[in-house]
Design an enzyme around this catalytic site. Structure first.
Site, short mmCIF file in Angstrom:
data_model
loop_
_atom_site.label_atom_id
_atom_site.label_comp_id
_atom_site.label_asym_id
_atom_site.label_seq_id
_atom_site.Cartn_x
_atom_site.Cartn_y
_atom_site.Cartn_z
N ALA A 72 23.60 -17.69 -3.42
CA ALA A 72 23.04 -18.94 -2.81
C ALA A 72 24.31 -20.33 -2.64
O ALA A 72 24.09 -21.10 -1.96
CB ALA A 72 21.89 -19.51 -3.58
N THR A 111 0.46 -14.06 -11.43
CA THR A 111 1.36 -12.99 -11.15
C THR A 111 2.51 -13.31 -10.58
O THR A 111 3.64 -12.89 -11.03
CB THR A 111 0.44 -11.76 -10.52
OG1 THR A 111 -0.65 -11.67 -11.15
CG2 THR A 111 1.47 -10.39 -10.10
N VAL A 112 2.66 -13.88 -9.40
CA VAL A 112 3.68 -14.01 -8.55
C VAL A 112 4.74 -15.05 -9.44
O VAL A 112 5.84 -15.04 -9.32
CB VAL A 112 3.38 -14.66 -7.00
CG1 VAL A 112 4.58 -14.70 -6.26
CG2 VAL A 112 2.43 -13.70 -6.22
N GLY A 114 4.24 -8.40 0.80
CA GLY A 114 5.00 -8.69 -0.52
C GLY A 114 6.34 -8.49 -0.64
O GLY A 114 7.18 -9.69 0.08
N ASP A 148 -7.71 -10.41 4.84
CA ASP A 148 -6.55 -10.32 3.99
C ASP A 148 -5.32 -9.73 5.05
O ASP A 148 -4.55 -10.59 5.37
CB ASP A 148 -6.26 -9.69 2.83
CG ASP A 148 -4.94 -9.69 2.33
OD1 ASP A 148 -4.58 -10.85 1.77
OD2 ASP A 148 -4.20 -8.76 2.16
N LYS A 201 -2.45 -11.81 7.45
CA LYS A 201 -1.07 -11.26 7.64
C LYS A 201 -0.75 -11.00 9.00
O LYS A 201 0.41 -11.56 9.57
CB LYS A 201 -0.80 -10.19 6.69
CG LYS A 201 -1.10 -10.48 5.22
CD LYS A 201 -1.11 -9.42 4.45
CE LYS A 201 -1.28 -9.61 2.74
NZ LYS A 201 -1.84 -8.39 2.14
N1 HSE Z 1 -4.67 -7.99 -2.10
C1 HSE Z 1 -3.53 -8.05 -1.12
C2 HSE Z 1 -3.33 -6.38 -1.06
C3 HSE Z 1 -2.38 -8.39 -2.08
O1 HSE Z 1 -4.18 -5.36 -1.50
O2 HSE Z 1 -2.36 -6.23 -0.07
C4 HSE Z 1 -1.17 -8.70 -1.44
O3 HSE Z 1 -1.15 -9.33 -0.28
#
Ligand code: HSE
Length: 451
Positions: free
Chosen positions: A48, A28-29, A149, A216, A220
């Site tokens: 840049a 995806t990314v 993101g 997750d 972060k």
């Molecule tokens: N699984 C993560 C979320 C994806 O739901 O935020 C982005 O880091």
């Protein structure tokens, strides 16, 4: 004299050539990054100062359907063909996870390449080691896409707020959990059903327990706290509680009291150390952040000079995340010629100024609480509970008592407390749970007014 974007020096000719980038990962990314770099190539080169060209991509599955056009790019299933390619100056690690990402990033650094990564787990768990290696070689490791993101929160904390003493950071930094909680509130849906939809929509991690157990978000938060306070990355010290214990009832009762439940990552400078915690949190519904719905992310940052600031946007998805990856590529390209000693430091503070402020255990954290318990409907029950709370120095801000649910002999009592040390609350909960008139555990959710 007209503006000349070229750098001066012996290698002037080399500095005009496109910068070659190798990608690890074409999911995806990775796919989003190829698309954004192609579509906005001219605009990006104007920013840049040089063209940015992806020359090689490594993907585990060559046969997998791609979301981007890879014409003109060598696509391989051998990641070493990317990290060992002498022409590549920047490696973008977009495969995620701990292994082999760590080994590949270290190898790329060892080969003298700058690194851009979207890998929150890698930075949270191995960032200290990776930045030390990069520092020895005068290389950059950029990781804007690892947190929230497309929201440029790393840049905001590291550069935009550099004049502040930061007091706290509180963020909705897991889109999957926010989607689940929003659907439970708006549509009264059950947890498991919404999680399935989040997986189908591609929001969740490969292992969705990372989302719903708060891991997750803790990755972060680890990164945000380091940059906010100039402390080492220390994932193992984050208190982590996910959203699996939240019921539709809690969501409805919180609503009745004027609150929304969100999974928050909170990093706060307290008197005796730093609070580092991820847990479901009641937030007054009038706060902007309480109204961040669905898969969106938002981070509230309080600086002593600026006051509260709020950053909002898409926390996941192909192009929003690619937006951060490409911004990092532009940053690296802009700094290719600058003296490593004078670049923006990886963790915002100069490496020799990172300080080891203690991280507080959750029992030493102060918070207000939402409590839900099931009590027998007879005289004196409320008085017993109130006495236990008063003995622990806990005062009640709001209380509602509901009719027993169908088929239940006990009735739900919902309370909001004033702020108290978690240790005191735990002692009170133990005593309340021991009362003959109370059925089952006392359900507790922390509450933050964020003002
Ligand atoms: N699984 C993560 C979320 C994806 O739901 O935020 C982005 O880091």
């Amino acid at each position: 004299m007209p503006y000349d974007p070229r750098c001066q020096g012996d290698d002037e000719e080399a500095l005009l050539k496109p910068v070659k980038v190798g990608l690890l990962g074409l999911g995806t990314v990775g796919g989003g990054t190829v698309n954004v770099l192609r579509r906005n190539a001219d605009e990006i080169a104007r920013r840049a100062g040089r063209e940015i060209q992806i020359t090689r991509i490594a993907t585990r599955n060559l046969a997998r359907e791609r979301i981007c056009d890879t014409a003109g790019i060598v696509v391989t299933d051998d990641p070493l063909a990317v990290v060992d390619d002498p022409d590549i100056q920047i490696v973008a690690e977009l495969i995620g996870g701990e292994t082999p990402a760590r080994e590949l990033v270290l190898r790329a650094l060892n080969n003298g390449k700058h690194v851009v990564t979207a890998n929150k787990m890698l930075i949270a768990l191995h960032g200290n080691e990776i930045f030390a290696e990069a520092g020895k070689k005068g290389l950059m490791v950029a990781f804007e896409a690892a947190v929230a993101g497309g929201i440029p929160i790393i840049k905001a904390l590291r550069e935009g707020l550099a004049g502040n003493k930061l007091e706290w950071v509180a963020g909705i930094i897991n889109g999957t959990c926010n989607f689940i909680l929003s659907e439970m509130r708006d549509k009264g849906r059950e947890f498991a059903d919404v999680l399935q939809e989040a997986q189908a929509r591609g929001y969740a991690e490969a292992d969705p327990s990372f989302d719903i157990e708060g891991i997750d978000a803790a990755h972060k938060l680890t990164i945000l706290a380091s940059i906010a306070f100039g402390i080492p990355l220390q994932f193992s010290k984050v208190y982590v509680e996910g959203i699996t214990g939240i019921t539709a009832l809690d969501v409805a009762y919180a609503e009745a009291l004027g609150y929304r439940i969100k999974l928050l990552g909170i990093a706060r400078r307290a008197a005796r150390g730093i609070e580092l915690r991820v847990h479901p949190t009641l937030i007054p519904e009038r706060r902007l952040i309480a109204n961040v719905a669905g898969v969106m992310n938002a981070i509230l940052v309080k600086g002593d000079a600026v006051g509260p600031t709020l950053y909002y946007g898409a926390g996941a998805g192909a192009e929003p995340t690619a937006s951060s990856v490409v911004a990092d590529l532009v940053d690296v390209v802009r700094m290719l010629t600058s003296d490593p000693e004078n670049r923006v430091p990886h963790l915002a503070f100069q490496p020799q100024s990172i300080s080891d402020i203690p991280i507080l255990a959750i029992e030493d954290v102060e918070s207000a609480y939402y409590l839900r318990l099931n009590a027998e409907d007879r005289p004196g029950v409320l008085a017993d509970i109130a006495r236990i709370l008063a003995n622990q120095g806990i005062s009640i801000e709001a209380l509602i008592q509901k009719e027993p649910l169908a088929g239940e002999s006990h009735l739900p009592i919902i309370m909001i407390t004033h702020r108290v040390l978690e240790r005191e609350l735990n002692a009170a909960i133990r005593q309340i749970e021991a009362l003959q008139t109370i059925k089952g555990p006392v359900n507790r959710i922390r509450l933050e007014t964020l003002n």
